[in-house]
Design a protein around this motif. Structure first.
Motif, short mmCIF file in Angstrom:
data_model
loop_
_atom_site.label_atom_id
_atom_site.label_comp_id
_atom_site.label_asym_id
_atom_site.label_seq_id
_atom_site.Cartn_x
_atom_site.Cartn_y
_atom_site.Cartn_z
N VAL A 66 -17.69 80.07 -1.22
CA VAL A 66 -19.04 80.50 -0.83
C VAL A 66 -18.96 81.52 0.30
N GLY A 67 -19.68 82.63 0.11
CA GLY A 67 -19.70 83.70 1.11
C GLY A 67 -19.55 85.05 0.44
N SER A 68 -19.34 86.07 1.26
CA SER A 68 -19.16 87.44 0.76
C SER A 68 -17.77 87.92 1.13
N TRP A 69 -17.09 88.53 0.16
CA TRP A 69 -15.69 88.90 0.30
C TRP A 69 -15.48 90.33 -0.16
N SER A 70 -14.53 91.02 0.46
CA SER A 70 -14.22 92.40 0.10
C SER A 70 -12.72 92.58 -0.08
N TYR A 71 -12.38 93.52 -0.95
CA TYR A 71 -10.99 93.79 -1.33
C TYR A 71 -10.09 94.10 -0.13
N ASP A 72 -8.88 93.53 -0.18
CA ASP A 72 -7.86 93.84 0.81
C ASP A 72 -6.61 94.42 0.13
N SER A 73 -6.16 93.78 -0.96
CA SER A 73 -4.98 94.26 -1.68
C SER A 73 -4.86 93.49 -2.99
N LEU A 107 -8.18 102.60 -10.89
CA LEU A 107 -9.23 101.90 -11.64
C LEU A 107 -10.47 101.63 -10.79
N GLY A 108 -10.41 101.92 -9.51
CA GLY A 108 -11.56 101.66 -8.64
C GLY A 108 -11.66 100.22 -8.19
N LEU A 109 -10.60 99.44 -8.44
CA LEU A 109 -10.65 98.01 -8.09
C LEU A 109 -10.51 97.78 -6.59
N THR A 110 -10.16 98.83 -5.84
CA THR A 110 -10.09 98.70 -4.38
C THR A 110 -11.49 98.56 -3.76
N LYS A 111 -12.52 98.75 -4.59
CA LYS A 111 -13.90 98.58 -4.13
C LYS A 111 -14.45 97.20 -4.50
N THR A 112 -13.59 96.34 -4.99
CA THR A 112 -14.02 95.02 -5.46
C THR A 112 -14.65 94.20 -4.34
N THR A 113 -15.78 93.60 -4.66
CA THR A 113 -16.42 92.64 -3.75
C THR A 113 -16.79 91.40 -4.55
N GLY A 210 -5.13 89.31 -9.53
CA GLY A 210 -6.45 89.37 -8.91
C GLY A 210 -6.39 90.07 -7.57
N PHE A 211 -6.97 89.42 -6.56
CA PHE A 211 -7.22 90.13 -5.32
C PHE A 211 -6.99 89.23 -4.09
N LYS A 212 -6.48 89.86 -3.06
CA LYS A 212 -6.59 89.29 -1.72
C LYS A 212 -7.87 89.86 -1.14
N LEU A 213 -8.76 88.98 -0.70
CA LEU A 213 -10.08 89.38 -0.22
C LEU A 213 -10.27 88.92 1.22
#
Length: 217
Positions: A66-73, A107-113, A210-213
């Motif tokens: 739960v919360g808001s997360w943004s791409y790190d790597s 791919l633009g996945l560095t903008k993942t949230t 996937g992603f580190k956020l």
């Protein structure tokens, strides 16, 4: 490596100066990150790839998302310890993450949230593509994301691994299923790059990607 973690935990003092397993893991993570030539800003470093397999599903709750997360790597984990050992351990897993980084950028996945509310509804933005759905744990304790696109197109369910340390979330999905979903929204992605990622991922058994956020302030 995980056996060494348990050994350290068992040998820690039980009285006033005792360290929790979390403290011990934090110290080991810092050591692993500082010695790894492919450092990322994720404090777990290579150790996170190991813990992602060992601790993800039995220690992680949906409420931890739960919360808001943004791409790190980029992030990868594996379905089992055997799959991780087969590719050469945590160092090799970190190398796979490094290989994925330039493709994620294309791919633009560095903008993942990712945003998850208290009812476990989520919104995931992958560049200009937006996916919604719900997340839950299934009967065996695995995280499962139910995806839909544009609020109405059912894209199916995808199993996931997750770990969380401080403000860092390591979230990986069954790579085959995630790529299938990305392919369905490939009109807004680079198809040739996605094919390259597919070929890379297909060379590993039991891989999750996937992603580190990072938690949004």
């Amino acid at each position: 490596m995980f056996g060494a973690v348990l050994a350290l935990a068992a040998s820690a003092p039980v009285q006033g100066e005792a360290q929790s397993l979390k403290d011990i893991l934090g110290g080991l993570a810092g050591s692993a990150a500082s010695s790894d030539s492919t450092k990322s800003s994720n404090p777990l470093g290579a150790l996170g790839s190991v813990l992602g397999n060992v601790l993800a599903n039995d220690k992680f709750t949906v409420d931890d998302l739960v919360g808001s997360w943004s791409y790190d790597s980029p992030a990868v984990s594996f379905e089992s310890d055997n799959a991780l050992k087969k590719i050469g351990g945590a160092g090799a897993a970190t190398a796979v993450e490094s290989k994925l980084a330039p493709y994620y950028k294309t791919l633009g996945l560095t903008k993942t949230t990712l945003t998850v509310d208290a009812e476990h509804n989520f919104v995931m933005k992958l560049g200009v593509a937006q996916l919604k759905g719900t997340v839950e744990k299934d009967e065996d304790g695995s995280l499962v994301f139910a995806f839909n696109a544009f609020g109405k197109i059912n894209l199916g369910k995808v199993s996931a691994h997750a770990t969380k340390v401080g403000s860092t979330l390591n979230l990986t999905f069954d790579a085959t299923r995630l790529i299938q979903i990305l392919t369905k929204v490939a009109g807004v992605l680079n198809n040739s790059t996605l094919k390259t990622v597919t070929d890379l991922i297909n060379s590993y058994d039991g891989i999750y990607m996937g992603f580190k956020l990072k938690a949004d302030a």
